[in-house]
Scaffold this motif. Structure first.
Motif, short mmCIF file in Angstrom:
data_model
loop_
_atom_site.label_atom_id
_atom_site.label_comp_id
_atom_site.label_asym_id
_atom_site.label_seq_id
_atom_site.Cartn_x
_atom_site.Cartn_y
_atom_site.Cartn_z
N ILE A 78 5.08 16.75 -14.20
CA ILE A 78 6.16 15.76 -14.19
C ILE A 78 5.69 14.48 -13.95
N VAL A 79 4.99 14.45 -12.86
CA VAL A 79 4.37 12.92 -12.51
C VAL A 79 3.52 12.43 -13.62
N VAL A 80 2.63 13.24 -14.18
CA VAL A 80 1.72 12.67 -15.27
C VAL A 80 2.52 12.02 -16.09
N ILE B 109 -4.07 9.74 -18.64
CA ILE B 109 -3.72 10.85 -17.71
C ILE B 109 -5.04 11.34 -17.08
N ASN B 110 -6.16 11.38 -17.45
CA ASN B 110 -7.43 11.76 -16.74
C ASN B 110 -7.76 11.18 -15.47
N ARG B 111 -6.80 9.98 -15.22
CA ARG B 111 -7.14 9.36 -13.89
C ARG B 111 -6.23 9.82 -12.74
N GLY C 183 -1.12 17.16 -3.05
CA GLY C 183 -1.34 15.69 -3.09
C GLY C 183 -1.59 15.22 -4.57
N ILE C 184 -1.07 14.05 -4.93
CA ILE C 184 -1.29 13.58 -6.21
C ILE C 184 -2.18 12.15 -6.19
N LEU C 185 -3.51 12.10 -6.65
CA LEU C 185 -4.13 10.87 -6.49
C LEU C 185 -4.76 9.92 -7.59
N LEU C 186 -4.69 8.68 -7.53
CA LEU C 186 -5.24 7.96 -8.65
C LEU C 186 -6.81 7.92 -8.85
N ASP D 146 0.71 0.14 -9.87
CA ASP D 146 0.61 -1.55 -9.98
C ASP D 146 -0.10 -2.04 -8.59
N TYR D 147 0.41 -1.49 -7.65
CA TYR D 147 -0.34 -1.92 -6.45
C TYR D 147 -2.05 -1.66 -6.50
N TYR D 148 -2.21 -0.48 -6.93
CA TYR D 148 -3.63 -0.15 -7.02
C TYR D 148 -4.49 -0.90 -7.91
N GLU D 149 -3.76 -1.15 -9.33
CA GLU D 149 -4.35 -1.88 -10.29
C GLU D 149 -4.69 -3.26 -9.91
#
Length: 352
Positions: free
Chosen positions: A267-269, A278-280, A291-294, A346-349
């Motif tokens: 769902i998050v993907v 999606i592979n990120r 946990g779900i990470l970037l 957006d924060y991380y990018e």
């Protein structure tokens, strides 16, 4: 640990200011008084630190020593200060005279950088010619800091310091002899070893050869011992890392990723694929949360899901990585947090 940090701060101060210090008086205020203070004595309290302490010598009146440290109303240490540029070797006799008439147990001769502590081990009330503790405050070793701590007001015990002073004094002298022999072995030192390994007559030529051999053997022995200690430390560190990795593997082996957690990940993907490939997006399951990470980066958490308990939660992250925990009834409620999840990406990018 606090004394260690205070001494390091004083050493840094000395290195920064010494070229601007021109007089003995400036040395006292900039370097010596801070040292007295870090020993726990209040330099502004006349019952603890007495400046210009009277040390009259027979008919010679008006003689004063720079400072006297008092403990329980009695002077326990006198301090004679010199300009930081001065050689302390020429001032021992002056301090010895003060020591004799003030009846203290300890005397300190210092230029604010070098410190020499004396007592009366050889003859009562007569200051020893050699200090039992000597150091440069800008180049302190751990064992020296331990000895300095014994002079701290909270630890001060005359009998313990005096009893230990003898050991310190002789150890210091032995180390000087050892260092001298390592640099330039004496005849007797070389003969001690040559006589045990060489069966022939120890002629002058043989002694010259053995002088170099003894020096070489000692240097190699020291080098090997240092390497052994380094290797031992490295092996211990490797063993520790292996133990930690094993514990981590054992912890991972206890984690069971459920189908519900995998469905929540999908769902998050589905929400984030419109913004990133999606592979990120990577998941890591732990015993505490899913946990779900970037980019598979612990520093870039997208969200955390807590689905194993009676109540389900999702943890979200703001720009400062502060956690906001929200209760959900089912994994379908994750869609309600679409805006926050996209904002986190957006924060991380924008950080890149």
């Amino acid at each position: 640990m606090e004394l260690n940090n205070q001494l390091k701060a004083l050493a840094d101060k000395i290195e920064q200011l010494k070229n601007q210090i021109e007089t003995e008086e400036s040395t006292k205020h900039a370097f010596v008084l801070p040292f007295i203070n870090l020993l726990g004595y209040d330099s502004f309290n006349p019952t603890e630190v007495v400046p210009e302490f009277t040390a009259d010598l027979g008919l010679k009146k008006g003689e004063k020593v720079d400072y006297a440290i008092f403990n329980d109303g009695n002077p326990v240490m006198i301090i004679e200060c010199k300009n930081w540029k001065e050689d302390l070797n020429i001032h021992n006799s002056q301090l010895a005279r003060y020591f004799h008439v003030t009846h203290t147990r300890f005397a300190l001769l210092t230029n604010g950088v070098e410190y020499r502590f004396y007592t009366d081990l050889d003859e009562t009330n007569i200051m020893d010619q050699k200090p039992f503790l000597e150091f440069n405050v800008t180049n302190l070793k751990e064992n020296t800091i331990h000895e300095i701590s014994k002079f701290h007001k909270s630890n001060f015990d005359i009998d313990k310091i005096v009893n230990n002073a003898s050991s310190l004094k002789f150890t210091k002298e032995i180390k000087k002899i050892i260092n001298g022999e390592l640099q330039e072995p004496t005849y007797n030192f070389v003969r001690l070893f040559a006589g045990q390994v060489y069966s022939g007559r120890l002629t002058e030529r043989i002694m010259e050869e053995f002088s170099e051999l003894v020096k070489k053997a000692f240097n190699q022995t020291i080098s090997e011992r240092v390497n052994d200690r380094l290797n031992s430390a490295l092996n211990k560190e490797t063993e520790k890392q292996q133990e930690e990795e094993l514990e981590e593997e054992e912890e991972i082996s206890k984690v069971i990723t459920t189908e519900e957690e995998l469905e929540a990940f999908r769902i998050v993907v589905a929400i984030l694929r419109r913004k990133i490939v999606i592979n990120r997006i990577v998941h890591r399951d732990t015993q505490s949360y899913f946990g779900i990470l970037l980019d598979d980066n612990n520093r870039k958490p997208i969200c955390r899901l807590h689905l194993d308990g009676n109540k389900k939660y999702i943890s979200l992250f703001d720009q400062n990585k502060n956690v906001q925990r929200e209760q959900i009834q089912s994994i379908n409620d994750i869609y309600s947090f679409e805006e926050q999840l996209l904002q986190t990406i957006d924060y991380y990018e924008h950080e890149q």
